[in-house]
Scaffold this motif. Structure first.
Motif, PDB file in Angstrom:
ATOM      1  N   ALA A  32       0.820  -1.209   0.000  1.00 11.67           N
ATOM      2  CA  ALA A  32       0.000   0.000   0.000  1.00 11.67           C
ATOM      3  C   ALA A  32       0.859   1.266   0.000  1.00 11.67           C
ATOM      4  O   ALA A  32       0.501   2.264  -0.626  1.00 11.67           O
ATOM      5  CB  ALA A  32      -0.925   0.006   1.210  1.00 11.67           C
ATOM      6  N   LYS A  33       2.001   1.216   0.654  1.00 15.72           N
ATOM      7  CA  LYS A  33       2.906   2.368   0.720  1.00 15.72           C
ATOM      8  C   LYS A  33       3.946   2.364  -0.400  1.00 15.72           C
ATOM      9  O   LYS A  33       4.834   3.209  -0.421  1.00 15.72           O
ATOM     10  CB  LYS A  33       3.629   2.395   2.075  1.00 15.72           C
ATOM     11  N   THR A  38      11.545  -3.108  -1.042  1.00 13.46           N
ATOM     12  CA  THR A  38      12.675  -3.005  -0.106  1.00 13.46           C
ATOM     13  C   THR A  38      12.976  -4.316   0.599  1.00 13.46           C
ATOM     14  O   THR A  38      14.072  -4.477   1.138  1.00 13.46           O
ATOM     15  CB  THR A  38      12.411  -1.923   0.963  1.00 13.46           C
ATOM     16  N   ILE A  39      12.025  -5.259   0.597  1.00 13.85           N
ATOM     17  CA  ILE A  39      12.258  -6.557   1.244  1.00 13.85           C
ATOM     18  C   ILE A  39      12.421  -7.670   0.211  1.00 13.85           C
ATOM     19  O   ILE A  39      12.388  -8.844   0.559  1.00 13.85           O
ATOM     20  CB  ILE A  39      11.150  -6.910   2.264  1.00 13.85           C
ATOM     21  N   ASP A  40      12.602  -7.302  -1.052  1.00 12.01           N
ATOM     22  CA  ASP A  40      12.841  -8.274  -2.114  1.00 12.01           C
ATOM     23  C   ASP A  40      14.330  -8.344  -2.422  1.00 12.01           C
ATOM     24  O   ASP A  40      15.053  -7.357  -2.265  1.00 12.01           O
ATOM     25  CB  ASP A  40      12.076  -7.890  -3.384  1.00 12.01           C
ATOM     26  N   GLU A  41      14.779  -9.502  -2.888  1.00 12.49           N
ATOM     27  CA  GLU A  41      16.183  -9.682  -3.270  1.00 12.49           C
ATOM     28  C   GLU A  41      16.544  -8.724  -4.396  1.00 12.49           C
ATOM     29  O   GLU A  41      15.724  -8.406  -5.245  1.00 12.49           O
ATOM     30  CB  GLU A  41      16.418 -11.118  -3.748  1.00 12.49           C
ATOM     31  N   ASP A  42      17.787  -8.302  -4.416  1.00 10.89           N
ATOM     32  CA  ASP A  42      18.334  -7.455  -5.480  1.00 10.89           C
ATOM     33  C   ASP A  42      17.465  -6.229  -5.765  1.00 10.89           C
ATOM     34  O   ASP A  42      17.126  -5.939  -6.915  1.00 10.89           O
ATOM     35  CB  ASP A  42      18.520  -8.260  -6.778  1.00 10.89           C
ATOM     36  N   ASN A  43      17.098  -5.521  -4.717  1.00  7.99           N
ATOM     37  CA  ASN A  43      16.276  -4.333  -4.917  1.00  7.99           C
ATOM     38  C   ASN A  43      17.164  -3.102  -5.076  1.00  7.99           C
ATOM     39  O   ASN A  43      18.324  -3.095  -4.695  1.00  7.99           O
ATOM     40  CB  ASN A  43      15.296  -4.153  -3.753  1.00  7.99           C
ATOM     41  N   ALA A  44      16.593  -2.081  -5.654  1.00 11.58           N
ATOM     42  CA  ALA A  44      17.314  -0.824  -5.859  1.00 11.58           C
ATOM     43  C   ALA A  44      16.675   0.275  -5.019  1.00 11.58           C
ATOM     44  O   ALA A  44      16.465   1.395  -5.477  1.00 11.58           O
ATOM     45  CB  ALA A  44      17.296  -0.455  -7.331  1.00 11.58           C
ATOM     46  N   ALA A  45      16.346  -0.056  -3.779  1.00 11.30           N
ATOM     47  CA  ALA A  45      15.689   0.900  -2.901  1.00 11.30           C
ATOM     48  C   ALA A  45      16.672   1.973  -2.456  1.00 11.30           C
ATOM     49  O   ALA A  45      17.863   1.715  -2.277  1.00 11.30           O
ATOM     50  CB  ALA A  45      15.126   0.184  -1.677  1.00 11.30           C
ATOM     51  N   GLY A  48      16.633   6.213   1.994  1.00 12.15           N
ATOM     52  CA  GLY A  48      15.459   6.719   2.702  1.00 12.15           C
ATOM     53  C   GLY A  48      14.355   5.677   2.799  1.00 12.15           C
ATOM     54  O   GLY A  48      13.718   5.524   3.839  1.00 12.15           O
ATOM     55  N   GLU A  49      14.128   4.957   1.692  1.00  8.34           N
ATOM     56  CA  GLU A  49      13.114   3.898   1.693  1.00  8.34           C
ATOM     57  C   GLU A  49      13.514   2.775   2.643  1.00  8.34           C
ATOM     58  O   GLU A  49      12.684   2.277   3.409  1.00  8.34           O
ATOM     59  CB  GLU A  49      12.921   3.343   0.281  1.00  8.34           C
ATOM     60  N   ARG A  50      14.772   2.403   2.613  1.00 10.14           N
ATOM     61  CA  ARG A  50      15.254   1.349   3.510  1.00 10.14           C
ATOM     62  C   ARG A  50      15.090   1.757   4.967  1.00 10.14           C
ATOM     63  O   ARG A  50      14.653   0.960   5.797  1.00 10.14           O
ATOM     64  CB  ARG A  50      16.708   1.025   3.220  1.00 10.14           C
ATOM     65  N   ALA A  51      15.436   2.988   5.278  1.00 11.82           N
ATOM     66  CA  ALA A  51      15.312   3.470   6.649  1.00 11.82           C
ATOM     67  C   ALA A  51      13.849   3.489   7.098  1.00 11.82           C
ATOM     68  O   ALA A  51      13.529   3.076   8.217  1.00 11.82           O
ATOM     69  CB  ALA A  51      15.927   4.863   6.777  1.00 11.82           C
ATOM     70  N   THR A  52      12.958   3.922   6.226  1.00  8.78           N
ATOM     71  CA  THR A  52      11.539   3.964   6.546  1.00  8.78           C
ATOM     72  C   THR A  52      11.009   2.570   6.853  1.00  8.78           C
ATOM     73  O   THR A  52      10.309   2.355   7.843  1.00  8.78           O
ATOM     74  CB  THR A  52      10.737   4.577   5.374  1.00  8.78           C
ATOM     75  N   VAL A  53      11.361   1.611   6.010  1.00  8.85           N
ATOM     76  CA  VAL A  53      10.884   0.238   6.199  1.00  8.85           C
ATOM     77  C   VAL A  53      11.525  -0.396   7.430  1.00  8.85           C
ATOM     78  O   VAL A  53      10.857  -1.103   8.193  1.00  8.85           O
ATOM     79  CB  VAL A  53      11.126  -0.612   4.934  1.00  8.85           C
ATOM     80  N   LEU A  54      12.788  -0.133   7.673  1.00 11.88           N
ATOM     81  CA  LEU A  54      13.461  -0.678   8.859  1.00 11.88           C
ATOM     82  C   LEU A  54      12.813  -0.148  10.129  1.00 11.88           C
ATOM     83  O   LEU A  54      12.565  -0.915  11.067  1.00 11.88           O
ATOM     84  CB  LEU A  54      14.950  -0.347   8.831  1.00 11.88           C
ATOM     85  N   ILE A  55      12.512   1.131  10.171  1.00 13.00           N
ATOM     86  CA  ILE A  55      11.824   1.707  11.337  1.00 13.00           C
ATOM     87  C   ILE A  55      10.463   1.053  11.510  1.00 13.00           C
ATOM     88  O   ILE A  55      10.069   0.685  12.614  1.00 13.00           O
ATOM     89  CB  ILE A  55      11.687   3.239  11.181  1.00 13.00           C
ATOM     90  N   PHE A  56       9.750   0.887  10.397  1.00  8.38           N
ATOM     91  CA  PHE A  56       8.430   0.259  10.455  1.00  8.38           C
ATOM     92  C   PHE A  56       8.518  -1.172  10.982  1.00  8.38           C
ATOM     93  O   PHE A  56       7.752  -1.571  11.871  1.00  8.38           O
ATOM     94  CB  PHE A  56       7.785   0.270   9.061  1.00  8.38           C
ATOM     95  N   LEU A  57       9.448  -1.958  10.453  1.00  9.13           N
ATOM     96  CA  LEU A  57       9.594  -3.355  10.898  1.00  9.13           C
ATOM     97  C   LEU A  57       9.974  -3.423  12.373  1.00  9.13           C
ATOM     98  O   LEU A  57       9.408  -4.215  13.131  1.00  9.13           O
ATOM     99  CB  LEU A  57      10.637  -4.081  10.046  1.00  9.13           C
ATOM    100  N   TYR A  69      18.083  -8.244  17.107  1.00  9.02           N
ATOM    101  CA  TYR A  69      18.484  -7.812  15.769  1.00  9.02           C
ATOM    102  C   TYR A  69      18.833  -6.322  15.745  1.00  9.02           C
ATOM    103  O   TYR A  69      18.632  -5.634  14.743  1.00  9.02           O
ATOM    104  CB  TYR A  69      17.368  -8.123  14.760  1.00  9.02           C
ATOM    105  N   LEU A  70      19.384  -5.840  16.825  1.00 12.64           N
ATOM    106  CA  LEU A  70      19.707  -4.429  16.989  1.00 12.64           C
ATOM    107  C   LEU A  70      20.721  -3.925  15.966  1.00 12.64           C
ATOM    108  O   LEU A  70      20.638  -2.790  15.509  1.00 12.64           O
ATOM    109  CB  LEU A  70      20.244  -4.199  18.408  1.00 12.64           C
ATOM    110  N   THR A  71      21.645  -4.760  15.568  1.00 17.38           N
ATOM    111  CA  THR A  71      22.711  -4.316  14.654  1.00 17.38           C
ATOM    112  C   THR A  71      22.337  -4.426  13.177  1.00 17.38           C
ATOM    113  O   THR A  71      23.100  -3.989  12.326  1.00 17.38           O
ATOM    114  CB  THR A  71      23.988  -5.137  14.900  1.00 17.38           C
ATOM    115  N   VAL A  72      21.190  -5.004  12.878  1.00 17.09           N
ATOM    116  CA  VAL A  72      20.764  -5.149  11.483  1.00 17.09           C
ATOM    117  C   VAL A  72      20.293  -3.792  10.969  1.00 17.09           C
ATOM    118  O   VAL A  72      19.395  -3.185  11.533  1.00 17.09           O
ATOM    119  CB  VAL A  72      19.644  -6.201  11.357  1.00 17.09           C
ATOM    120  N   GLU A  73      20.916  -3.327   9.903  1.00 16.72           N
ATOM    121  CA  GLU A  73      20.621  -1.996   9.364  1.00 16.72           C
ATOM    122  C   GLU A  73      19.970  -2.030   7.988  1.00 16.72           C
ATOM    123  O   GLU A  73      19.782  -0.994   7.365  1.00 16.72           O
ATOM    124  CB  GLU A  73      21.896  -1.161   9.311  1.00 16.72           C
ATOM    125  N   ASN A  74      19.630  -3.208   7.517  1.00 16.18           N
ATOM    126  CA  ASN A  74      19.009  -3.353   6.206  1.00 16.18           C
ATOM    127  C   ASN A  74      17.683  -4.092   6.392  1.00 16.18           C
ATOM    128  O   ASN A  74      17.656  -5.181   6.968  1.00 16.18           O
ATOM    129  CB  ASN A  74      19.942  -4.139   5.281  1.00 16.18           C
TER     130      ASN A  74
END
Length: 124
Positions: A32-33, A38-45, A48-57, A69-74
């Motif tokens: 929807a957003k 951003t959660i698919d293999e070989d993406n070109a996100a 900013g998009e990665r950060a938004t999705v990481l915060i959401f997850l 999973y504190l150190t995971v940044e992707n």
């Protein structure tokens, strides 16, 4: 000020008991957003998009998982880690559903409504 933004749905439990419904909710929300890629293999996100999705997850998982999973940044890596951890639940749920289906008998219910409710629960 623990929750700056309200959760869109129930957070992933540390036991993973709601994993199957959680992944569906996350995928639908990200679609929807327009952030599903951003959660698919070989993406070109973008970053900013990665950060938004990481915060959401991170906002929608149990605090124990968040610290693990504190150190995971992707977001893709976090998604894969959670998938590796809880994917086996699909096999468990499927075998339970097949067993429930084989044991389902119409005569065990007082009303058709109760039977239909149980039938749809097994199907889902």
């Amino acid at each position: 000020m623990a929750n700056i933004e309200n959760q869109k749905f129930i957070a992933l439990d540390i036991s993973g008991k709601n994993y199957l419904s959680w992944i569906l909710d996350v995928k639908l929300y990200l679609n929807a957003k327009k952030l599903r890629h951003t959660i698919d293999e070989d993406n070109a996100a973008s970053n900013g998009e990665r950060a938004t999705v990481l915060i959401f997850l991170r906002h929608h998982i149990h605090d124990g998982l968040k610290y693990e999973y504190l150190t995971v940044e992707n977001p893709l890596k976090l998604w894969q880690n959670l998938n590796d951890r809880f994917e086996h639940l699909k096999a468990v749920v499927l075998s339970k559903a097949l067993n429930d289906w084989s044991q389902l008998r119409f005569q065990d219910f007082k009303t058709v409504s109760e039977y239909n409710s149980t039938l749809f629960k097994i199907g889902s």
